[in-house]
Design a protein around this motif. Structure first.
Motif, mmCIF file in Angstrom:
data_model
loop_
_atom_site.group_PDB
_atom_site.id
_atom_site.type_symbol
_atom_site.label_atom_id
_atom_site.label_comp_id
_atom_site.label_asym_id
_atom_site.label_seq_id
_atom_site.Cartn_x
_atom_site.Cartn_y
_atom_site.Cartn_z
ATOM 1 N N GLY A 104 42.512 19.613 75.968
ATOM 2 C CA GLY A 104 42.845 20.930 76.486
ATOM 3 C C GLY A 104 41.951 21.453 77.591
ATOM 4 O O GLY A 104 42.125 22.582 78.051
ATOM 5 N N MET A 105 41.012 20.628 78.082
ATOM 6 C CA MET A 105 40.099 21.070 79.120
ATOM 7 C C MET A 105 40.681 20.950 80.531
ATOM 8 O O MET A 105 40.099 21.431 81.493
ATOM 9 C CB MET A 105 38.785 20.274 79.046
ATOM 10 N N GLY A 106 41.814 20.271 80.671
ATOM 11 C CA GLY A 106 42.443 20.206 81.989
ATOM 12 C C GLY A 106 42.211 18.923 82.753
ATOM 13 O O GLY A 106 42.221 18.932 83.995
ATOM 14 N N LYS A 107 42.009 17.814 82.048
ATOM 15 C CA LYS A 107 41.777 16.529 82.731
ATOM 16 C C LYS A 107 42.954 16.161 83.639
ATOM 17 O O LYS A 107 42.767 15.825 84.800
ATOM 18 C CB LYS A 107 41.553 15.414 81.697
ATOM 19 N N SER A 108 44.154 16.203 83.072
ATOM 20 C CA SER A 108 45.331 15.818 83.841
ATOM 21 C C SER A 108 45.563 16.745 85.021
ATOM 22 O O SER A 108 45.966 16.307 86.105
ATOM 23 C CB SER A 108 46.567 15.790 82.939
ATOM 24 N N THR A 109 45.310 18.029 84.821
ATOM 25 C CA THR A 109 45.472 18.995 85.918
ATOM 26 C C THR A 109 44.512 18.695 87.047
ATOM 27 O O THR A 109 44.884 18.725 88.230
ATOM 28 C CB THR A 109 45.251 20.426 85.399
ATOM 29 N N HIS A 110 43.259 18.379 86.703
ATOM 30 C CA HIS A 110 42.278 18.082 87.751
ATOM 31 C C HIS A 110 42.648 16.811 88.503
ATOM 32 O O HIS A 110 42.543 16.768 89.742
ATOM 33 C CB HIS A 110 40.882 17.949 87.144
ATOM 34 N N VAL A 111 43.098 15.799 87.785
ATOM 35 C CA VAL A 111 43.500 14.559 88.457
ATOM 36 C C VAL A 111 44.722 14.805 89.344
ATOM 37 O O VAL A 111 44.852 14.195 90.418
ATOM 38 C CB VAL A 111 43.758 13.451 87.424
ATOM 39 N N ILE A 163 32.286 8.145 85.779
ATOM 40 C CA ILE A 163 32.922 8.906 84.701
ATOM 41 C C ILE A 163 32.429 10.337 84.812
ATOM 42 O O ILE A 163 31.223 10.590 84.891
ATOM 43 C CB ILE A 163 32.581 8.334 83.316
ATOM 44 N N CYS A 164 33.369 11.272 84.804
ATOM 45 C CA CYS A 164 33.035 12.685 84.954
ATOM 46 C C CYS A 164 33.451 13.443 83.706
ATOM 47 O O CYS A 164 34.612 13.379 83.291
ATOM 48 C CB CYS A 164 33.742 13.251 86.184
ATOM 49 N N ILE A 165 32.505 14.146 83.103
ATOM 50 C CA ILE A 165 32.800 15.016 81.968
ATOM 51 C C ILE A 165 33.200 16.371 82.512
ATOM 52 O O ILE A 165 32.450 17.008 83.254
ATOM 53 C CB ILE A 165 31.578 15.128 81.038
ATOM 54 N N LEU A 166 34.387 16.799 82.147
ATOM 55 C CA LEU A 166 34.968 18.016 82.721
ATOM 56 C C LEU A 166 34.824 19.190 81.768
ATOM 57 O O LEU A 166 35.074 19.069 80.563
ATOM 58 C CB LEU A 166 36.433 17.739 83.047
ATOM 59 N N THR A 167 34.413 20.323 82.299
ATOM 60 C CA THR A 167 34.344 21.574 81.539
ATOM 61 C C THR A 167 34.985 22.679 82.366
ATOM 62 O O THR A 167 35.085 22.578 83.596
ATOM 63 C CB THR A 167 32.896 21.971 81.203
ATOM 64 N N ARG A 168 35.424 23.731 81.708
ATOM 65 C CA ARG A 168 35.996 24.884 82.404
ATOM 66 C C ARG A 168 34.885 25.797 82.916
ATOM 67 O O ARG A 168 33.889 26.017 82.230
ATOM 68 C CB ARG A 168 36.902 25.665 81.464
ATOM 69 N N ALA A 169 35.073 26.337 84.120
ATOM 70 C CA ALA A 169 34.100 27.261 84.689
ATOM 71 C C ALA A 169 34.802 28.118 85.742
ATOM 72 O O ALA A 169 35.819 27.715 86.315
ATOM 73 C CB ALA A 169 32.926 26.508 85.319
ATOM 74 N N ALA A 170 34.248 29.286 86.014
ATOM 75 C CA ALA A 170 34.821 30.164 87.032
ATOM 76 C C ALA A 170 34.602 29.603 88.433
ATOM 77 O O ALA A 170 35.460 29.714 89.308
ATOM 78 C CB ALA A 170 34.221 31.565 86.914
ATOM 79 N N GLU A 171 33.438 28.981 88.640
ATOM 80 C CA GLU A 171 33.100 28.388 89.932
ATOM 81 C C GLU A 171 33.041 26.867 89.797
ATOM 82 O O GLU A 171 32.735 26.330 88.718
ATOM 83 C CB GLU A 171 31.752 28.914 90.428
ATOM 84 N N ASN A 172 33.312 26.186 90.886
ATOM 85 C CA ASN A 172 33.310 24.723 90.890
ATOM 86 C C ASN A 172 31.922 24.192 91.220
ATOM 87 O O ASN A 172 31.404 24.425 92.320
ATOM 88 C CB ASN A 172 34.323 24.199 91.922
ATOM 89 N N THR A 173 31.320 23.505 90.247
ATOM 90 C CA THR A 173 29.999 22.906 90.441
ATOM 91 C C THR A 173 29.996 21.522 89.808
ATOM 92 O O THR A 173 30.703 21.272 88.823
ATOM 93 C CB THR A 173 28.887 23.757 89.797
ATOM 94 N N ILE A 174 29.188 20.635 90.359
ATOM 95 C CA ILE A 174 29.088 19.285 89.814
ATOM 96 C C ILE A 174 27.674 18.773 90.026
ATOM 97 O O ILE A 174 27.028 19.088 91.030
ATOM 98 C CB ILE A 174 30.114 18.328 90.475
ATOM 99 N N TYR A 216 28.803 12.143 85.764
ATOM 100 C CA TYR A 216 28.744 13.476 86.353
ATOM 101 C C TYR A 216 29.207 14.508 85.335
ATOM 102 O O TYR A 216 30.006 14.212 84.442
ATOM 103 C CB TYR A 216 29.636 13.559 87.599
ATOM 104 N N LEU A 217 28.722 15.730 85.515
ATOM 105 C CA LEU A 217 29.171 16.878 84.728
ATOM 106 C C LEU A 217 29.793 17.870 85.693
ATOM 107 O O LEU A 217 29.134 18.344 86.630
ATOM 108 C CB LEU A 217 28.004 17.516 83.977
ATOM 109 N N LEU A 218 31.060 18.171 85.474
ATOM 110 C CA LEU A 218 31.820 19.025 86.377
ATOM 111 C C LEU A 218 32.227 20.313 85.674
ATOM 112 O O LEU A 218 32.837 20.275 84.602
ATOM 113 C CB LEU A 218 33.078 18.285 86.856
ATOM 114 N N GLY A 219 31.869 21.434 86.261
ATOM 115 C CA GLY A 219 32.404 22.722 85.839
ATOM 116 C C GLY A 219 33.437 23.138 86.862
ATOM 117 O O GLY A 219 33.126 23.235 88.059
ATOM 118 N N CYS A 220 34.677 23.361 86.442
ATOM 119 C CA CYS A 220 35.715 23.582 87.447
ATOM 120 C C CYS A 220 36.751 24.592 86.987
ATOM 121 O O CYS A 220 36.948 24.827 85.799
ATOM 122 C CB CYS A 220 36.400 22.255 87.808
#
Length: 237
Positions: A104-111, A163-174, A216-220
């Motif tokens: 539910g974190m949005g992996k498919s949406t980000h791809v 490999i990027c671990i995706l998290t939800r965030a208001a701003e995009n940072t990696i 990588y750790l991505l807040g997006c």
């Protein structure tokens, strides 16, 4: 790999249509499904539903058989230097990038944002459960028919760049992280066999993979800029 499958229902054969091997190619191993395998998957699904507090649902036998087949494949693959990981994988210019996270974190949406950004340069490897072949030289990732509800995969492979671990965030940072920081998520998102020897082999493969893949750790958020931020950091320049 060439894998033989003997199933009770036609659903598996339909799923694997784009992955059929020539008839004269000998399989490396055979997967054969019984009614007991299907019932075990039903019990596993029910246990997951209870643990996650999900509403009642019932899967039919043909679908449960597809899960049983892939569980047996994933188990047999570990001793052959391969891992099943949960994530969405895209290749750009011949290099693969995997996004993994809790459900539910949005992996498919980000791809999907990557696919929009790179157009014909991008190839969808797998949107759910790819297989990874781990060697000392590289980790190579493969499409499989177990590719998520949107059925996004390609019968191809590419070297895994990151490999990027995706998290939800208001701003995009990696930021790039050490393998030790990614370890908990990697273990959670990797299929772990019940057999203790194979489980140890799984951990060894994860350790070996960490030597030739970057993390990588991505807040997006879900804006198109998120793909620009993550690709600029992860892709070679």
């Amino acid at each position: 790999m060439c894998i033989g499958i003997r199933s009770l229902y036609d659903e598996v054969q339909r799923m694997c249509g784009d992955y059929s091997a020539p008839e004269d190619r000998e399989p490396e191993f055979l997967v054969q499904i019984t009614e007991q395998d299907i019932e075990a998957e039903r019990a596993q699904s029910e246990q997951t539903r209870i643990e996650e507090g999900l509403p009642d649902y019932a899967f039919d036998d043909p679908y449960l058989e597809t899960l049983a087949v892939y569980r047996k494949i994933a188990t047999a693959c570990v001793s052959r230097g391969r891992l099943l990981m949960h994530g969405s994988v895209i290749a750009v210019d011949g290099r693969a990038y995997m996004f993994t996270a809790r459900s539910g974190m949005g992996k498919s949406t980000h791809v999907r944002l990557w696919r929009q950004l790179f157009g014909d340069r991008a190839v969808m490897i797998n949107d759910d459960k790819p297989l990874l072949k781990v060697t000392e030289e590289e980790t190579r990732i493969y499409g499989t028919p177990w590719d998520g509800k949107h059925r996004l995969s390609t019968n191809t492979s590419a070297p895994l760049q990151a490999i990027c671990i995706l998290t939800r965030a208001a701003e995009n940072t990696i930021r790039e992280i050490r393998p030790s920081e990614a370890l908990t998520m990697l273990i959670q998102q990797t299929y772990r066999p019940e057999d203790s020897t194979l489980l140890l082999n799984t951990f060894e493969l994860i350790d070996q993979m960490a030597r030739n893949v970057r993390f990588y750790l991505l807040g997006c958020n879900m804006n198109p800029e998120a793909a620009v931020v993550s690709s600029n950091a992860m892709m070679p320049h």
